[in-house]
Scaffold this motif. Structure first.
Motif, PDB file in Angstrom:
ATOM      1  N   ALA A 140      -8.111  -0.902   3.781  1.00 38.78           N
ATOM      2  CA  ALA A 140      -7.553  -0.003   2.773  1.00 38.78           C
ATOM      3  C   ALA A 140      -6.607   0.993   3.431  1.00 38.78           C
ATOM      4  CB  ALA A 140      -8.676   0.730   2.034  1.00 38.78           C
TER       5      ALA A 140
ATOM      6  N   SER B 253      -7.583  -3.443  -0.481  1.00 37.79           N
ATOM      7  CA  SER B 253      -7.523  -2.438  -1.544  1.00 37.79           C
ATOM      8  C   SER B 253      -6.700  -1.268  -1.030  1.00 37.79           C
ATOM      9  CB  SER B 253      -8.920  -1.934  -1.919  1.00 37.79           C
ATOM     10  OG  SER B 253      -9.784  -2.989  -2.250  1.00 37.79           O
ATOM     11  N   HIS B 254      -6.132  -0.500  -1.948  1.00 33.76           N
ATOM     12  CA  HIS B 254      -5.449   0.704  -1.476  1.00 33.76           C
ATOM     13  C   HIS B 254      -6.456   1.789  -1.113  1.00 33.76           C
ATOM     14  CE1 HIS B 254      -2.316   3.511  -0.702  1.00 33.76           C
ATOM     15  NE2 HIS B 254      -2.713   4.338  -1.655  1.00 33.76           N
TER      16      HIS B 254
ATOM     17  N   GLU C 237     -11.512   3.326  -5.903  1.00 29.08           N
ATOM     18  CA  GLU C 237     -12.908   2.865  -5.891  1.00 29.08           C
ATOM     19  C   GLU C 237     -13.911   3.904  -5.372  1.00 29.08           C
ATOM     20  OE1 GLU C 237     -10.164  -0.650  -4.984  1.00 29.08           O
ATOM     21  OE2 GLU C 237     -10.403   1.421  -4.277  1.00 29.08           O
TER      22      GLU C 237
ATOM     23  N   GLN D  86     -11.256  -8.108   2.082  1.00 28.99           N
ATOM     24  CA  GLN D  86     -10.829  -7.497   0.816  1.00 28.99           C
ATOM     25  C   GLN D  86      -9.716  -6.500   1.112  1.00 28.99           C
ATOM     26  OE1 GLN D  86     -13.921  -5.458  -1.489  1.00 28.99           O
ATOM     27  NE2 GLN D  86     -12.454  -3.855  -1.999  1.00 28.99           N
TER      28      GLN D  86
ATOM     29  N   VAL E  52      -1.001  -5.370  -3.828  1.00 30.15           N
ATOM     30  CA  VAL E  52      -2.155  -4.469  -3.885  1.00 30.15           C
ATOM     31  C   VAL E  52      -1.717  -3.238  -4.661  1.00 30.15           C
ATOM     32  CG1 VAL E  52      -3.710  -2.987  -2.567  1.00 30.15           C
ATOM     33  CG2 VAL E  52      -3.167  -5.272  -1.721  1.00 30.15           C
TER      34      VAL E  52
ATOM     35  N   ILE F 269     -16.053   1.193  -2.785  1.00 28.78           N
ATOM     36  CA  ILE F 269     -15.052   0.272  -2.256  1.00 28.78           C
ATOM     37  C   ILE F 269     -15.670  -0.871  -1.451  1.00 28.78           C
ATOM     38  CG2 ILE F 269     -14.628   1.600  -0.134  1.00 28.78           C
ATOM     39  CD1 ILE F 269     -11.629   0.823  -0.491  1.00 28.78           C
TER      40      ILE F 269
ATOM     41  N   ASN G  97       0.868  -1.183   0.000  1.00 28.51           N
ATOM     42  CA  ASN G  97       0.000   0.000   0.000  1.00 28.51           C
ATOM     43  C   ASN G  97       0.898   1.224   0.000  1.00 28.51           C
ATOM     44  OD1 ASN G  97      -2.962  -0.325   0.118  1.00 28.51           O
ATOM     45  ND2 ASN G  97      -2.542  -1.672   1.856  1.00 28.51           N
TER      46      ASN G  97
ATOM     47  N   ARG H  70      -7.066  -5.414  -6.387  1.00 31.09           N
ATOM     48  CA  ARG H  70      -7.802  -5.831  -5.184  1.00 31.09           C
ATOM     49  C   ARG H  70      -7.606  -7.314  -4.960  1.00 31.09           C
ATOM     50  NH1 ARG H  70     -11.233  -2.207  -7.520  1.00 31.09           N
ATOM     51  NH2 ARG H  70     -12.313  -3.818  -8.719  1.00 31.09           N
TER      52      ARG H  70
END
Length: 428
Positions: free
Chosen positions: A366, A335-336, A340, A333, A287, A344, A234, A322
Motif C-alpha cells: 500500500a 491497495s492505496h 481500509e 494484494q 488501484v 487492510i 497510487n 483493490r
C-alpha cells in the motif's frame, strides 16, 4: 380578395412616401372594402398606426438598452450569468444550448439552474424581435474528462510517438517476478522551498519516476523474469479533475493545468511500460487512490487501448480499488491504503478466498502515508506501506509530516520461496 390591415398599412406607407400617385380617396375605394368612408379617414388611420408603431419601437429600444447583462462569480466556484438571448422555447429547455449561449463549454461546466423570461426588442435591421432574458447558474464539472480532449490527446500521441521495437531480453518462462511499485509520485504537485522547505514540480516528478525504473533494471541484471508487475496507480496524479482538487474535493497546489497533467502523465506511463517490456512481459493495473481515483482509472483505460495489440503487455482495467496478483505460492494484494484502515490486512482471505487457499506467502502493498511501515496481522498477512519519491508540499510541512525518505521500491518474487529481495532507490 380581402385586403388585410397589414396590406392597407403597407399601401398607405407607400402613398406617404410618394411611391403611389393615386389619391387617398381612390385608394380607400379600391382597397379598403368599406373599412374607410373616405380618403381622409384612411390617411388618418395610417398616420395613427405609424405613430403607435414608433412609440412601441422607442419603448422596446429603451427596454433593451436598460437591460444589464451580468456575470457573478461565487465563493464556491459557481457562476451566475444574465443575458438577453435570441432563442426558441425548445432552445430554452436545452441545457447545452443555454451553456453555449452564455459562453460556457458544456464539457467543463454543468447547469445548476436556469430561468428565462420573454422580452421584446426592436432593431432597424430585424424589426421587432422576441428575446429571452436568460439567467443561469453553473458550476465547474468535477470528476469528468472531455471525451473529445482524451481522443485528441490519444491521436496526437499515436501520430507522434516512436515506439521501440523489442523482444524481452530477460524473459524466462519459469523465471521470477519483478514488482516495480512507484507509490505516490503525485505528478502535478508544486512545492516551494520558501514555505515547505522542499522543491518539487512535474519535471522533478518525471525525473525521479524514470530514475527509479532505470535503477531497478540496472540492479536486477542477473535475473531473468517471467513477468514484470508495474504498480503505478497510487496517487500517480496529484489531483482529480478540472477544479484542481483531490477526489474528495481538497484543493491542491499544482504547476500543471489538468490537460497538461493528463497528457504528460499518460506519455510517462507509455514510455515506462515500453522500457519495462523490453526485459519481460509487463502486467499493470488500476488501484483506486484518494487524490486521483478517476484520472488514474481513465489513464488505465488509455493504456489498455494503447497496448490492445501488444502480446507483451497486459492491462487490467477492473475498476475495483483493490487488486490481487497470484504468482506461484505468493499472493499480493495491492491497495492505496487510505480507505481500509486497520482492516487492510484482513480482507484478503475473504475477497481472494480460492487464491488464499492455494498460496503460502501473503502480503499487502500500500501507499498513502509516504513512508515505510510494516505490520504483520494475526492471520499472517504482512502489510507493507511503501515509501514515496514525491516532494513535501506546504500542507505536509505545516502539519509536520516531514522526514520520510524519498525512495522508490521494487521487489523480486520467487514462485516457491516467496519474497527474495527488496530494492530501494533513493532519489534525493
Amino acid at each position: 380578395m380581402t385586403t388585410t390591415p397589414e396590406k392597407l398599412l403597407e399601401i398607405g406607407i407607400k402613398k406617404r412616401n410618394r411611391e403611389i400617385i393615386d389619391s387617398w380617396s381612390s385608394l380607400a375605394e379600391d382597397f379598403s372594402e368599406g373599412m374607410f368612408s373616405d380618403g381622409e379617414q384612411y390617411r388618418l388611420w395610417v398616420k395613427n398606426r405609424l405613430r403607435t408603431q414608433d412609440k412601441n419601437k422607442n419603448q422596446l429600444t429603451s427596454i433593451t438598452e436598460n437591460f444589464k447583462e451580468s456575470i457573478e462569480i461565487n465563493k464556491d466556484g459557481s457562476q451566475s450569468s444574465n443575458k438577453l438571448i435570441k432563442m426558441s422555447i425548445e432552445d430554452s429547455k436545452d441545457v447545452n444550448y443555454l451553456l453555449k449561449a452564455h459562453g460556457y463549454n458544456p464539457d467543463l461546466w454543468e447547469l445548476i439552474s436556469a430561468r428565462s423570461n420573454i422580452w421584446n426588442s426592436y432593431s432597424k435591421k430585424d424589426g421587432i424581435m422576441q428575446l429571452y432574458a436568460s439567467k443561469i447558474s453553473v458550476k465547474p464539472k468535477k470528476d469528468k474528462l472531455s471525451i473529445e480532449s482524451i481522443r485528441s490527446m490519444f491521436k496526437e500521441m499515436s501520430d507522434n510517438y516512436i515506439r521501440p521495437t523489442h523482444n524481452p531480453i530477460r524473459y524466462s518462462k519459469n523465471g521470477m517476478m519483478l514488482e516495480v511499485s512507484i507509490a505516490d509520485i503525485h505528478l502535478g504537485k508544486l512545492a516551494w522551498q520558501g514555505d515547505s522547505n522542499d522543491t518539487y514540480n512535474w519535471e522533478i516528478a518525471r525525473e525521479r519516476f524514470f530514475h527509479i525504473i532505470n535503477d531497478v533494471l540496472t540492479r536486477t541484471q542477473a535475473y531473468k523474469f517471467e513477468k514484470i508487475l508495474f504498480c503505478w496507480s497510487n496517487d500517480f496524479f496529484h489531483y482529480d479533475g478540472l477544479t484542481k482538487t483531490t477526489t474528495g474535493g481538497t484543493p491542491q497546489d499544482t504547476d500543471l493545468k489538468f490537460a497538461q497533467m493528463y497528457k504528460i502523465g499518460t506519455n510517462m506511463l507509455v514510455e515506462a511500460v515500453d522500457i519495462l517490456s523490453q526485459f519481460a512481459p509487463v502486467e499493470t493495473f488500476y488501484v483506486g487512490a484518494n487524490h486521483d481515483k478517476l484520472t488514474s482509472y481513465v489513464a488505465t483505460e488509455h493504456l489498455a487501448a494503447w497496448y490492445r495489440n501488444d502480446p507483451n503487455v497486459t492491462v487490467d482495467t477492473d475498476p475495483k480499488i483493490r487488486k490481487y496478483v497470484e504468482f506461484g505460492k505468493c499472493l499480493i494484494q495491492f491497495s492505496h491504503g487510505h480507505a481500509e484502515g486497520k482492516r487492510i490486512g484482513e480482507v484478503m482471505p475473504v475477497e481472494a478466498r480460492e487464491a488464499w487457499g492455494r498460496t503460502i506467502y501473503h502480503e499487502v502493498h500500500a501507499g498513502h502515508f509516504h513512508s515505510e511501515k510494516t505490520v504483520t496481522k494475526d492471520n499472517g498477512v504482512i502489510v507493507r506501506y511503501l515509501n514515496s519519491p514525491t516532494g513535501t508540499d506546504t500542507w505536509h510541512f505545516e502539519s509536520a509530516y516531514i522526514g520520510a525518505l524519498k525512495v522508490g521500491q521494487a521487489f523480486i518474487w520467487d514462485k516457491e520461496l516467496g519474497l527474495l529481495d527488496a530494492i530501494y532507490t533513493t532519489v534525493e
